[in-house]
Design a protein around this motif. Structure first.
Motif, PDB file in Angstrom:
ATOM      1  N   PRO A   1       0.787  -1.236   0.000  1.00  0.00           N
ATOM      2  CA  PRO A   1       0.000   0.000   0.000  1.00  0.00           C
ATOM      3  C   PRO A   1       0.822   1.291   0.000  1.00  0.00           C
ATOM      4  CG  PRO A   1      -0.020  -0.984   2.168  1.00  0.00           C
ATOM      5  CD  PRO A   1       0.696  -1.943   1.281  1.00  0.00           C
ATOM      6  N   MET A   2       2.113   1.195   0.283  1.00  0.00           N
ATOM      7  CA  MET A   2       2.931   2.397   0.458  1.00  0.00           C
ATOM      8  C   MET A   2       3.968   2.592  -0.631  1.00  0.00           C
ATOM      9  SD  MET A   2       3.602   2.116   4.554  1.00  0.00           S
ATOM     10  CE  MET A   2       4.787   3.450   4.470  1.00  0.00           C
ATOM     11  N   TYR A   3       3.985   1.683  -1.609  1.00  0.00           N
ATOM     12  CA  TYR A   3       5.065   1.699  -2.590  1.00  0.00           C
ATOM     13  C   TYR A   3       4.546   1.742  -4.021  1.00  0.00           C
ATOM     14  CZ  TYR A   3       8.771   0.717   0.773  1.00  0.00           C
ATOM     15  OH  TYR A   3       9.673   0.812   1.791  1.00  0.00           O
ATOM     16  N   HIS A   4       5.265   2.480  -4.854  1.00  0.00           N
ATOM     17  CA  HIS A   4       5.100   2.376  -6.300  1.00  0.00           C
ATOM     18  C   HIS A   4       5.812   1.087  -6.716  1.00  0.00           C
ATOM     19  CE1 HIS A   4       4.000   6.522  -5.866  1.00  0.00           C
ATOM     20  NE2 HIS A   4       5.244   6.923  -5.638  1.00  0.00           N
ATOM     21  N   ILE A   5       5.113   0.228  -7.426  1.00  0.00           N
ATOM     22  CA  ILE A   5       5.682  -1.062  -7.784  1.00  0.00           C
ATOM     23  C   ILE A   5       5.750  -1.198  -9.298  1.00  0.00           C
ATOM     24  CG2 ILE A   5       5.435  -3.576  -7.596  1.00  0.00           C
ATOM     25  CD1 ILE A   5       3.994  -3.120  -4.944  1.00  0.00           C
ATOM     26  N   GLY A   6       6.899  -1.598  -9.777  1.00  0.00           N
ATOM     27  CA  GLY A   6       7.065  -1.687 -11.214  1.00  0.00           C
ATOM     28  C   GLY A   6       7.884  -2.878 -11.645  1.00  0.00           C
ATOM     29  N   TRP A   7       7.987  -3.013 -12.951  1.00  0.00           N
ATOM     30  CA  TRP A   7       8.794  -4.062 -13.561  1.00  0.00           C
ATOM     31  C   TRP A   7       9.961  -3.422 -14.309  1.00  0.00           C
ATOM     32  CZ3 TRP A   7       8.425  -9.141 -12.698  1.00  0.00           C
ATOM     33  CH2 TRP A   7       7.265  -9.608 -12.086  1.00  0.00           C
ATOM     34  N   TYR A   8      11.105  -4.039 -14.145  1.00  0.00           N
ATOM     35  CA  TYR A   8      12.330  -3.601 -14.784  1.00  0.00           C
ATOM     36  C   TYR A   8      12.936  -4.823 -15.454  1.00  0.00           C
ATOM     37  CZ  TYR A   8      11.652   0.246 -11.532  1.00  0.00           C
ATOM     38  OH  TYR A   8      11.112   1.292 -10.839  1.00  0.00           O
ATOM     39  N   ARG A   9      13.821  -4.593 -16.412  1.00  0.00           N
ATOM     40  CA  ARG A   9      14.464  -5.736 -17.045  1.00  0.00           C
ATOM     41  C   ARG A   9      15.935  -5.435 -17.318  1.00  0.00           C
ATOM     42  NH1 ARG A   9      11.593  -5.648 -23.066  1.00  0.00           N
ATOM     43  NH2 ARG A   9      12.956  -4.060 -24.022  1.00  0.00           N
ATOM     44  N   GLN A  10      16.691  -6.507 -17.374  1.00  0.00           N
ATOM     45  CA  GLN A  10      18.116  -6.379 -17.646  1.00  0.00           C
ATOM     46  C   GLN A  10      18.540  -7.505 -18.571  1.00  0.00           C
ATOM     47  OE1 GLN A  10      20.638  -6.202 -14.173  1.00  0.00           O
ATOM     48  NE2 GLN A  10      22.307  -5.294 -15.326  1.00  0.00           N
ATOM     49  N   ALA A  11      18.981  -7.139 -19.759  1.00  0.00           N
ATOM     50  CA  ALA A  11      19.499  -8.105 -20.723  1.00  0.00           C
ATOM     51  C   ALA A  11      21.005  -8.255 -20.517  1.00  0.00           C
ATOM     52  CB  ALA A  11      19.192  -7.640 -22.138  1.00  0.00           C
TER      53      ALA A  11
ATOM     54  N   ALA B   1      10.156  -2.070  -5.923  1.00  0.00           N
ATOM     55  CA  ALA B   1       9.226  -1.240  -5.161  1.00  0.00           C
ATOM     56  C   ALA B   1       9.947  -0.008  -4.637  1.00  0.00           C
ATOM     57  CB  ALA B   1       8.625  -2.048  -4.012  1.00  0.00           C
ATOM     58  N   GLU B   2       9.405   1.162  -4.983  1.00  0.00           N
ATOM     59  CA  GLU B   2       9.968   2.441  -4.552  1.00  0.00           C
ATOM     60  C   GLU B   2       8.985   3.113  -3.598  1.00  0.00           C
ATOM     61  OE1 GLU B   2      10.797   5.058  -7.764  1.00  0.00           O
ATOM     62  OE2 GLU B   2      11.325   6.744  -6.485  1.00  0.00           O
ATOM     63  N   PRO B   3       9.452   3.589  -2.445  1.00  0.00           N
ATOM     64  CA  PRO B   3       8.523   4.154  -1.467  1.00  0.00           C
ATOM     65  C   PRO B   3       7.851   5.429  -1.971  1.00  0.00           C
ATOM     66  CG  PRO B   3      10.791   4.569  -0.818  1.00  0.00           C
ATOM     67  CD  PRO B   3      10.844   3.634  -1.981  1.00  0.00           C
ATOM     68  N   ALA B   4       6.581   5.575  -1.654  1.00  0.00           N
ATOM     69  CA  ALA B   4       5.849   6.770  -2.041  1.00  0.00           C
ATOM     70  C   ALA B   4       6.199   7.949  -1.134  1.00  0.00           C
ATOM     71  CB  ALA B   4       4.352   6.495  -1.989  1.00  0.00           C
ATOM     72  N   ARG B   5       6.776   7.652   0.024  1.00  0.00           N
ATOM     73  CA  ARG B   5       7.195   8.705   0.952  1.00  0.00           C
ATOM     74  C   ARG B   5       8.695   8.579   1.193  1.00  0.00           C
ATOM     75  NH1 ARG B   5       2.528   8.264   5.668  1.00  0.00           N
ATOM     76  NH2 ARG B   5       0.730   8.675   4.339  1.00  0.00           N
TER      77      ARG B   5
END
Length: 118
Positions: free
Chosen positions: A30-40, A97-101
């Motif tokens: 609930p407190m984090y921006h969550i995303g997908w990243y990739r590394q080739a 996950a990056e914190p929103a605060r």
């Protein structure tokens, strides 16, 4: 325990689809921006798509129109639906996950491999 757990990677033919899932612990989701990243191999890690706490989303130009990120609050999960996959999408995909605060740490999952090949 605070963590991210990914699933859904695999081998698919060009033009195929995969769905990646990232389940976050209750203290993260609930407190984090969550995303997908990739590394080739031999390349830097790059953003694929992110689902923000406020509901907005952001996509890298190279996946617009092909990938869709969604946030499932009931399951503390963020999904990445990947359609029309191309060989250049082959990479290790990480949930981040990056914190929103300010004042909180960043989290990474262990990664899941996506391979697109005929």
């Amino acid at each position: 325990q605070e963590q991210l757990v990914e699933s859904g990677g695999g081998l698919v033919q060009p033009g195929g689809s995969l769905r990646l899932s990232c389940v976050a612990s209750e203290t993260i989701f609930p407190m984090y921006h969550i995303g997908w990243y990739r590394q080739a191999p031999g390349k830097q890690r790059e953003l694929v798509a992110v689902s923000n706490v406020g509901g907005s989303t952001k996509y890298a130009d190279f996946v617009k129109g092909r990938f869709t990120i969604s946030r499932d609050s009931a399951k503390n999960a963020v999904h990445l639906q990947m359609n029309d996959l191309k060989p250049e999408d082959t990479a290790e995909y990480y949930c981040g996950a990056e914190p929103a605060r300010p004042g909180y740490r960043v989290y990474w999952g262990p990664g899941t491999q996506v391979a697109v090949s005929s």
